[in-house]
Write a protein that holds these residues in place. Structure first.
Motif, PDB file in Angstrom:
ATOM      1  N   PRO A 104      -2.896   0.998 -14.061  1.00 17.28           N
ATOM      2  CA  PRO A 104      -1.758   1.134 -13.137  1.00 17.28           C
ATOM      3  C   PRO A 104      -0.895   2.355 -13.466  1.00 17.28           C
ATOM      4  O   PRO A 104      -0.764   2.758 -14.620  1.00 17.28           O
ATOM      5  CB  PRO A 104      -0.978  -0.165 -13.343  1.00 17.28           C
ATOM      6  CG  PRO A 104      -1.943  -1.111 -13.979  1.00 17.28           C
ATOM      7  CD  PRO A 104      -2.865  -0.263 -14.801  1.00 17.28           C
TER       8      PRO A 104
ATOM      9  N   THR B 174      -7.654   2.708  -5.897  1.00 11.94           N
ATOM     10  CA  THR B 174      -7.654   3.905  -5.051  1.00 11.94           C
ATOM     11  C   THR B 174      -8.926   3.966  -4.220  1.00 11.94           C
ATOM     12  O   THR B 174     -10.005   3.593  -4.684  1.00 11.94           O
ATOM     13  CB  THR B 174      -7.535   5.181  -5.915  1.00 11.94           C
ATOM     14  OG1 THR B 174      -6.288   5.143  -6.627  1.00 11.94           O
ATOM     15  CG2 THR B 174      -7.593   6.433  -5.064  1.00 11.94           C
TER      16      THR B 174
ATOM     17  N   GLN C 294       6.167   1.480  -6.094  1.00 10.33           N
ATOM     18  CA  GLN C 294       5.446   0.303  -6.553  1.00 10.33           C
ATOM     19  C   GLN C 294       4.241   0.712  -7.392  1.00 10.33           C
ATOM     20  O   GLN C 294       3.806   1.861  -7.381  1.00 10.33           O
ATOM     21  CB  GLN C 294       4.974  -0.521  -5.360  1.00 10.33           C
ATOM     22  CG  GLN C 294       3.934   0.203  -4.498  1.00 10.33           C
ATOM     23  CD  GLN C 294       3.520  -0.611  -3.297  1.00 10.33           C
ATOM     24  OE1 GLN C 294       4.252  -1.481  -2.858  1.00 10.33           O
ATOM     25  NE2 GLN C 294       2.342  -0.331  -2.775  1.00 10.33           N
ATOM     26  N   GLU C 295       3.697  -0.240  -8.095  1.00 10.02           N
ATOM     27  CA  GLU C 295       2.537   0.000  -8.952  1.00 10.02           C
ATOM     28  C   GLU C 295       1.298   0.330  -8.120  1.00 10.02           C
ATOM     29  O   GLU C 295       1.030  -0.293  -7.101  1.00 10.02           O
ATOM     30  CB  GLU C 295       2.279  -1.253  -9.792  1.00 10.02           C
ATOM     31  CG  GLU C 295       1.004  -1.192 -10.610  1.00 10.02           C
ATOM     32  CD  GLU C 295       0.713  -2.519 -11.287  1.00 10.02           C
ATOM     33  OE1 GLU C 295      -0.337  -3.122 -10.982  1.00 10.02           O
ATOM     34  OE2 GLU C 295       1.541  -2.955 -12.106  1.00 10.02           O
ATOM     35  N   ILE C 296       0.539   1.319  -8.564  1.00 14.47           N
ATOM     36  CA  ILE C 296      -0.742   1.678  -7.951  1.00 14.47           C
ATOM     37  C   ILE C 296      -1.837   1.380  -8.964  1.00 14.47           C
ATOM     38  O   ILE C 296      -1.806   1.893 -10.084  1.00 14.47           O
ATOM     39  CB  ILE C 296      -0.782   3.175  -7.561  1.00 14.47           C
ATOM     40  CG1 ILE C 296       0.331   3.495  -6.553  1.00 14.47           C
ATOM     41  CG2 ILE C 296      -2.146   3.538  -6.992  1.00 14.47           C
ATOM     42  CD1 ILE C 296       0.248   2.710  -5.271  1.00 14.47           C
ATOM     43  N   ASN C 297      -2.781   0.526  -8.561  1.00 16.23           N
ATOM     44  CA  ASN C 297      -3.855   0.150  -9.493  1.00 16.23           C
ATOM     45  C   ASN C 297      -5.255   0.266  -8.906  1.00 16.23           C
ATOM     46  O   ASN C 297      -6.238  -0.005  -9.588  1.00 16.23           O
ATOM     47  CB  ASN C 297      -3.631  -1.270 -10.015  1.00 16.23           C
ATOM     48  CG  ASN C 297      -3.488  -2.288  -8.887  1.00 16.23           C
ATOM     49  OD1 ASN C 297      -4.083  -2.143  -7.825  1.00 16.23           O
ATOM     50  ND2 ASN C 297      -2.685  -3.320  -9.126  1.00 16.23           N
TER      51      ASN C 297
ATOM     52  N   GLY D  73      -1.666  -1.116  -4.255  1.00 17.29           N
ATOM     53  CA  GLY D  73      -1.142  -1.960  -5.313  1.00 17.29           C
ATOM     54  C   GLY D  73      -1.624  -3.372  -5.086  1.00 17.29           C
ATOM     55  O   GLY D  73      -0.965  -4.147  -4.395  1.00 17.29           O
TER      56      GLY D  73
ATOM     57  N   TYR E 248       2.788   4.633 -11.604  1.00 19.73           N
ATOM     58  CA  TYR E 248       3.861   4.614 -10.616  1.00 19.73           C
ATOM     59  C   TYR E 248       4.076   6.040 -10.109  1.00 19.73           C
ATOM     60  O   TYR E 248       4.399   6.940 -10.885  1.00 19.73           O
ATOM     61  CB  TYR E 248       5.151   4.059 -11.227  1.00 19.73           C
ATOM     62  CG  TYR E 248       5.023   2.622 -11.670  1.00 19.73           C
ATOM     63  CD1 TYR E 248       5.361   1.581 -10.815  1.00 19.73           C
ATOM     64  CD2 TYR E 248       4.528   2.322 -12.944  1.00 19.73           C
ATOM     65  CE1 TYR E 248       5.223   0.262 -11.222  1.00 19.73           C
ATOM     66  CE2 TYR E 248       4.384   1.001 -13.354  1.00 19.73           C
ATOM     67  CZ  TYR E 248       4.725  -0.025 -12.490  1.00 19.73           C
ATOM     68  OH  TYR E 248       4.581  -1.323 -12.887  1.00 19.73           O
TER      69      TYR E 248
ATOM     70  N   THR F 211       0.841  -1.178   0.000  1.00 15.43           N
ATOM     71  CA  THR F 211       0.000   0.000   0.000  1.00 15.43           C
ATOM     72  C   THR F 211       0.878   1.229   0.000  1.00 15.43           C
ATOM     73  O   THR F 211       1.983   1.234   0.541  1.00 15.43           O
ATOM     74  CB  THR F 211      -0.906   0.057   1.248  1.00 15.43           C
ATOM     75  OG1 THR F 211      -0.079  -0.039   2.409  1.00 15.43           O
ATOM     76  CG2 THR F 211      -1.913  -1.070   1.243  1.00 15.43           C
TER      77      THR F 211
ATOM     78  N   SER G 105      -3.946   4.786  -1.656  1.00 16.89           N
ATOM     79  CA  SER G 105      -3.579   4.212  -2.942  1.00 16.89           C
ATOM     80  C   SER G 105      -3.007   2.820  -2.727  1.00 16.89           C
ATOM     81  O   SER G 105      -2.135   2.633  -1.883  1.00 16.89           O
ATOM     82  CB  SER G 105      -2.555   5.100  -3.648  1.00 16.89           C
ATOM     83  OG  SER G 105      -3.123   6.375  -3.919  1.00 16.89           O
TER      84      SER G 105
ATOM     85  N   ARG H   8      -7.390  -7.640  -7.009  1.00 12.99           N
ATOM     86  CA  ARG H   8      -7.933  -6.547  -7.835  1.00 12.99           C
ATOM     87  C   ARG H   8      -9.144  -7.020  -8.625  1.00 12.99           C
ATOM     88  O   ARG H   8     -10.133  -6.300  -8.770  1.00 12.99           O
ATOM     89  CB  ARG H   8      -6.851  -6.031  -8.786  1.00 12.99           C
ATOM     90  CG  ARG H   8      -7.258  -4.814  -9.601  1.00 12.99           C
ATOM     91  CD  ARG H   8      -6.066  -4.265 -10.371  1.00 12.99           C
ATOM     92  NE  ARG H   8      -6.398  -3.048 -11.087  1.00 12.99           N
ATOM     93  CZ  ARG H   8      -6.854  -3.003 -12.334  1.00 12.99           C
ATOM     94  NH1 ARG H   8      -7.030  -4.144 -13.006  1.00 12.99           N
ATOM     95  NH2 ARG H   8      -7.126  -1.850 -12.919  1.00 12.99           N
TER      96      ARG H   8
END
Length: 429
Positions: free
Chosen positions: A270, A283, A278-281, A360, A272, A245, A358, A366
């Motif tokens: 996604p 929210t 790290q990847e955020i996908n 990941g 960054y 996270t 946010s 997901r």
């Protein structure tokens, strides 16, 4: 012997030598958020067992002692009424009905009360639930002695986890459901750890006198730099459905800009936040962010109205849940353009015009928050050469874990929805 608690009960069999039993013979879990009427089910189901009288030594048929007593009283009352001239067609049905109700009505009430309770008797299942119940008791005790939201919310989440585990064990044994049970116990441990840290933080502030300084509030004013650690506990890699996270609080706004604590969760393409981030996908934003003027309006106001209608305080509502409520998405065109709204929300978050949690999320987690509560995700396990089905229980576990991190974040500083918010949709009375 029954040991009642706010979440249900434990039934113990005390040995004849007076030693304390190691594990309960039965555990009953009351539905979370139970009404006063539903709570009566706990007292009814944990009442003293009825004394029964066998009709003879060889017959398996028996009667409740109360049925025999009511039968004798009914007979005497009927004879007295007939002697007084009361018609027989009135007296005899009542005389027969009274003992029948005494014998069979408690069983019917048991069935109705059982609809609000999940009972487990298997030894292995009771041993597992006993561990969860002990942790939930500690969460409930911490919440009872404080008015802090995050403590109450942790106790609510813990009750939901215990209920879900008991419901899972209704038609599966601990071996068949081991993976899901391990996830639930791991999450409960995280809840207890978070509450312990919160209580220690409170005691530290009390000792240092910080609680006597009104208006003082400290917290980070932007995204955490690489290598820094947020104050909110984070999951151990490989031990959670959440692979990481990133918390993105913004400078604190005025109290007038605060909104009710209901939150919208939505997945997106996604990105960054930084070169080493790290990847955020996924929210999570406060519901009030939908009222921001930079969001597509009046679409955002309409979704805000739908999002806040009939929800629990602090509830996280995935966008997919709204889709299901709108006829599987068929009625979205009548409400708003959700794609433009979520794109606007994501722009607010990335530009620092509102606060957000946010996330990941890994692929399965997901996918679960992108489907409705009653849908399933099927994944093929190449090693086992079979499909694995993820459903409502796994989806609830993902949302519960997100709720843990959100509760820890808002305990220090509420999610700021942004400035210059529009008025919510006025409803006709």
């Amino acid at each position: 012997m029954y040991e009642r608690a706010g979440w249900g009960w434990l039934a113990w069999t005390v040995p004849s030598d007076g030693t304390l039993p190691e594990r309960p013979k039965q555990i009953g879990v009351l539905t979370p958020g139970a009404t006063r009427r539903q709570r009566l089910a706990v007292h009814w189901l944990t009442r003293r067992p009825a004394t029964r009288i066998a009709l003879n030594r060889t017959s398996p048929v028996s009667l409740r002692l109360s049925t025999a007593a009511v039968g004798v009283i009914s007979l005497c009352t009927a004879l007295f009424a007939l002697h007084r001239g009361v018609p027989a067609d009135t007296v005899l049905p009542a005389m027969l009905l009274a003992p029948l109700l005494t014998e069979h009505l408690p069983d019917r009430i048991d069935e109705r009360a059982g609809e609000h309770v999940r009972m487990v008797k298997d030894a292995a299942a009771c041993q597992y639930l006993q561990r969860l119940a002990a942790m939930l008791t500690s969460l409930a005790q911490a919440a009872a002695g404080s008015n802090r939201y995050e403590l109450r919310r942790s106790a609510e989440i813990g009750h939901n986890m215990l209920w879900g585990a008991a419901d899972l064990l209704q038609d599966q044994d601990t071996r068949a459901a081991s993976a899901q049970l391990i996830d639930r116990e791991r999450l409960m441990v995280q809840l207890v750890d978070q509450v312990t840290q919160t209580l220690e933080h409170i005691r530290t502030k009390d000792r240092s006198g910080e609680t006597n300084q009104p208006g003082r509030r400290e917290g980070p004013s932007g995204p955490y730099p690489p290598g820094s650690q947020p104050t909110t506990p984070r999951p151990t890699p490989g031990a959670s459905l959440l692979k990481g996270t990133v918390f993105m609080p913004q400078p604190e706004s005025s109290p007038a800009a605060r909104t009710p604590d209901v939150y919208l969760l939505f997945a997106h393409e996604p990105y960054y936040p930084g070169p080493d981030a790290q990847e955020i996908n996924t929210t999570v934003v406060a519901a009030g962010s939908l009222l921001h003027p930079q969001v597509c309006q009046p679409d955002g106001v309409r979704i805000h109205d739908l999002l806040t209608r009939g929800r629990r305080p602090g509830e996280i509502i995935p966008l997919a849940t709204l889709t299901q409520e709108l006829g599987g998405g068929a009625n979205w065109p009548k409400v708003s353009d959700w794609e433009r709204v979520t794109a606007g929300l994501l722009h607010l978050v990335r530009s620092g015009d509102c606060d957000a949690l946010s996330l990941g999320l890994p692929e399965i987690a997901r996918a679960l928050v992108c489907i409705g509560p009653d849908s399933q995700v099927r994944a093929f396990d190449a090693a086992a050469d079979e499909f694995i089905v993820y459903g409502a229980a796994e989806r609830a576990a993902v949302l519960a874990e997100v709720d843990v991190f959100l509760a820890g974040l808002v305990a220090e500083q509420d999610l700021w929805p942004g400035d210059g918010l529009l008025a919510p949709l006025a409803r006709r009375v």
